[in-house]
Scaffold this motif. Structure first.
Motif, PDB file in Angstrom:
ATOM      1  N   ARG A  15      11.386  -7.320  36.843  1.00 34.36           N
ATOM      2  CA  ARG A  15      11.515  -8.665  37.415  1.00 34.36           C
ATOM      3  C   ARG A  15      12.378  -8.693  38.668  1.00 34.36           C
ATOM      4  O   ARG A  15      12.246  -9.607  39.495  1.00 34.36           O
ATOM      5  CB  ARG A  15      12.078  -9.628  36.371  1.00 34.36           C
ATOM      6  N   THR A  16      13.266  -7.720  38.840  1.00 40.59           N
ATOM      7  CA  THR A  16      14.132  -7.729  40.023  1.00 40.59           C
ATOM      8  C   THR A  16      13.344  -7.529  41.311  1.00 40.59           C
ATOM      9  O   THR A  16      13.867  -7.771  42.403  1.00 40.59           O
ATOM     10  CB  THR A  16      15.214  -6.633  39.924  1.00 40.59           C
ATOM     11  N   PRO A 139      18.675 -17.922  44.884  1.00 43.34           N
ATOM     12  CA  PRO A 139      18.500 -17.644  43.446  1.00 43.34           C
ATOM     13  C   PRO A 139      18.641 -16.171  43.082  1.00 43.34           C
ATOM     14  O   PRO A 139      18.388 -15.800  41.944  1.00 43.34           O
ATOM     15  CB  PRO A 139      17.079 -18.133  43.193  1.00 43.34           C
ATOM     16  N   GLY A 140      19.035 -15.336  44.050  1.00 42.28           N
ATOM     17  CA  GLY A 140      19.156 -13.914  43.776  1.00 42.28           C
ATOM     18  C   GLY A 140      20.151 -13.597  42.684  1.00 42.28           C
ATOM     19  O   GLY A 140      19.893 -12.745  41.821  1.00 42.28           O
ATOM     20  N   ARG A 141      21.301 -14.290  42.711  1.00 41.88           N
ATOM     21  CA  ARG A 141      22.307 -14.032  41.690  1.00 41.88           C
ATOM     22  C   ARG A 141      21.760 -14.326  40.299  1.00 41.88           C
ATOM     23  O   ARG A 141      21.965 -13.533  39.365  1.00 41.88           O
ATOM     24  CB  ARG A 141      23.556 -14.866  41.955  1.00 41.88           C
ATOM     25  N   ARG A 142      21.073 -15.418  40.145  1.00 41.68           N
ATOM     26  CA  ARG A 142      20.520 -15.765  38.840  1.00 41.68           C
ATOM     27  C   ARG A 142      19.512 -14.720  38.371  1.00 41.68           C
ATOM     28  O   ARG A 142      19.472 -14.359  37.184  1.00 41.68           O
ATOM     29  CB  ARG A 142      19.874 -17.149  38.907  1.00 41.68           C
ATOM     30  N   LEU A 143      18.707 -14.208  39.305  1.00 41.78           N
ATOM     31  CA  LEU A 143      17.725 -13.184  38.950  1.00 41.78           C
ATOM     32  C   LEU A 143      18.423 -11.921  38.470  1.00 41.78           C
ATOM     33  O   LEU A 143      18.069 -11.347  37.423  1.00 41.78           O
ATOM     34  CB  LEU A 143      16.841 -12.868  40.162  1.00 41.78           C
ATOM     35  N   VAL A 144      19.439 -11.480  39.197  1.00 41.96           N
ATOM     36  CA  VAL A 144      20.153 -10.256  38.831  1.00 41.96           C
ATOM     37  C   VAL A 144      20.886 -10.429  37.506  1.00 41.96           C
ATOM     38  O   VAL A 144      21.001  -9.476  36.716  1.00 41.96           O
ATOM     39  CB  VAL A 144      21.126  -9.868  39.961  1.00 41.96           C
ATOM     40  N   GLU A 145      21.371 -11.636  37.222  1.00 44.74           N
ATOM     41  CA  GLU A 145      22.102 -11.866  35.979  1.00 44.74           C
ATOM     42  C   GLU A 145      21.198 -12.004  34.764  1.00 44.74           C
ATOM     43  O   GLU A 145      21.662 -11.827  33.625  1.00 44.74           O
ATOM     44  CB  GLU A 145      22.956 -13.126  36.120  1.00 44.74           C
ATOM     45  N   THR A 146      19.915 -12.286  34.977  1.00 45.23           N
ATOM     46  CA  THR A 146      19.014 -12.507  33.839  1.00 45.23           C
ATOM     47  C   THR A 146      18.018 -11.374  33.619  1.00 45.23           C
ATOM     48  O   THR A 146      17.591 -11.159  32.478  1.00 45.23           O
ATOM     49  CB  THR A 146      18.238 -13.824  34.018  1.00 45.23           C
ATOM     50  N   ALA A 147      17.648 -10.641  34.670  1.00 48.45           N
ATOM     51  CA  ALA A 147      16.649  -9.577  34.527  1.00 48.45           C
ATOM     52  C   ALA A 147      17.327  -8.270  34.139  1.00 48.45           C
ATOM     53  O   ALA A 147      17.082  -7.211  34.727  1.00 48.45           O
ATOM     54  CB  ALA A 147      15.867  -9.417  35.833  1.00 48.45           C
ATOM     55  N   THR A 148      18.171  -8.335  33.128  1.00 43.94           N
ATOM     56  CA  THR A 148      18.964  -7.175  32.731  1.00 43.94           C
ATOM     57  C   THR A 148      19.272  -7.225  31.247  1.00 43.94           C
ATOM     58  O   THR A 148      19.360  -8.311  30.657  1.00 43.94           O
ATOM     59  CB  THR A 148      20.278  -7.129  33.543  1.00 43.94           C
ATOM     60  N   PRO A 222      19.678  -5.025  48.070  1.00 44.20           N
ATOM     61  CA  PRO A 222      19.024  -5.448  49.311  1.00 44.20           C
ATOM     62  C   PRO A 222      17.632  -6.023  49.096  1.00 44.20           C
ATOM     63  O   PRO A 222      17.197  -6.897  49.852  1.00 44.20           O
ATOM     64  CB  PRO A 222      18.964  -4.160  50.136  1.00 44.20           C
ATOM     65  N   HIS A 223      16.930  -5.575  48.063  1.00 45.17           N
ATOM     66  CA  HIS A 223      15.584  -6.079  47.798  1.00 45.17           C
ATOM     67  C   HIS A 223      15.610  -7.508  47.258  1.00 45.17           C
ATOM     68  O   HIS A 223      14.593  -8.208  47.310  1.00 45.17           O
ATOM     69  CB  HIS A 223      14.862  -5.171  46.809  1.00 45.17           C
ATOM     70  N   VAL A 224      16.776  -7.932  46.760  1.00 40.99           N
ATOM     71  CA  VAL A 224      16.940  -9.298  46.272  1.00 40.99           C
ATOM     72  C   VAL A 224      17.472 -10.203  47.379  1.00 40.99           C
ATOM     73  O   VAL A 224      17.009 -11.334  47.550  1.00 40.99           O
ATOM     74  CB  VAL A 224      17.879  -9.326  45.051  1.00 40.99           C
TER      75      VAL A 224
END
Length: 261
Positions: A15-16, A139-148, A222-224
């Protein structure tokens, strides 16, 4: 556009890559796998880099990809390097991962007792702080915090070579892989968030003289944070110009000559 193989970082999942895939569009054939033990991928007793690369190649063959550009983030970039040394590839795009042993190795080795005990999460949270996750824009932070889904078996498994091999052995392994990549004419492109140490650059260029290095500030993802810029590095030339215009000014500096094709 070449086929793309996307390899996420440790504890994360496919998902990242959503921001980057949105930039690439439907014309690009992309395989974003879940690394063994991550996401929907089954857990394994071992996560040796060569074993992981072999498992990924089975998925590449099943998906019908041909000589993909292998994009790897963090530990995924080490796996991407191992993959390209073992199987056909067009290029490697390494997102923010040093290949040589350094101070991080000593940190992991010192933390092994903690990683094997109930306080393992404290060490991982410290790593996240150093990665700058809290400073990522939404929304990058939210993605990194949830796709893990961090787990001690993943940390110990993917860091096994750090814990059980010497720096000299690991350094020799990475050199051998890069030498194979260079001999096979596979482009290598490293994206880093900060100005790289000159000694490391000299080492890298001594193996792959035409390695390309791009400095893209913004942290470890960087991709996020800059998906349009990363998409432009994958598809250089006109596509890259269009991506730069779309994202505004591109905060990057390039060193080297060989683009990721």
């Amino acid at each position: 556009m070449p086929d793309l193989l996307l390899l996420h970082g440790l504890t994360y999942d496919h998902r990242t890559w959503e921001p980057l895939r949105d930039e690439l569009g439907p014309a690009c054939r992309v395989l974003a796998v879940d690394l063994p033990g991550h996401g929907t991928s089954p857990r394994r007793p071992s996560y040796a880099m060569t074993e992981v690369a072999d498992i990924i190649h089975e998925q590449v063959v099943a998906a019908g990809l041909t000589k993909p550009v292998v994009v790897g983030h963090s530990v995924g970039a080490i796996i991407a390097t191992t993959y390209a040394a073992r199987f056909p590839a067009t290029a490697v795009l390494n997102l923010d991962q040093f290949l040589r042993p350094g101070t991080f190795f000593a940190t992991v080795r010192a933390a092994e007792p903690m990683l094997r005990g109930p306080e393992w999460k404290q060490f991982w949270n410290r790593m996240l702080t150093e990665m700058g996750v809290e400073s990522l824009p939404e929304p990058g932070r939210r993605l990194v915090e949830t796709a893990t889904d961090p787990r001690p078996d993943l940390l110990l498994g993917y860091w096994d070579e750090i814990l059980h091999r010497s720096d000299a052995a690991i350094d020799g392994q990475r050199r051998q892989e890069l030498e194979t990549i260079a001999a096979n004419g596979i482009d290598y492109h490293w994206v880093t968030a900060t100005e790289p140490p000159e000694q490391y650059l000299q080492w890298l260029r001594s193996i792959i003289p035409e390695v390309r290095v791009t400095i893209l500030p913004g942290g470890h993802f960087p991709h996020v944070v800059h998906p349009a810029a990363i998409a432009g590095l994958i598809a250089p030339g006109k596509a890259h110009d269009e991506v730069v215009r779309k994202s505004g000014s591109l905060p990057a500096a390039d060193h080297g000559q060989a683009p990721a094709r």
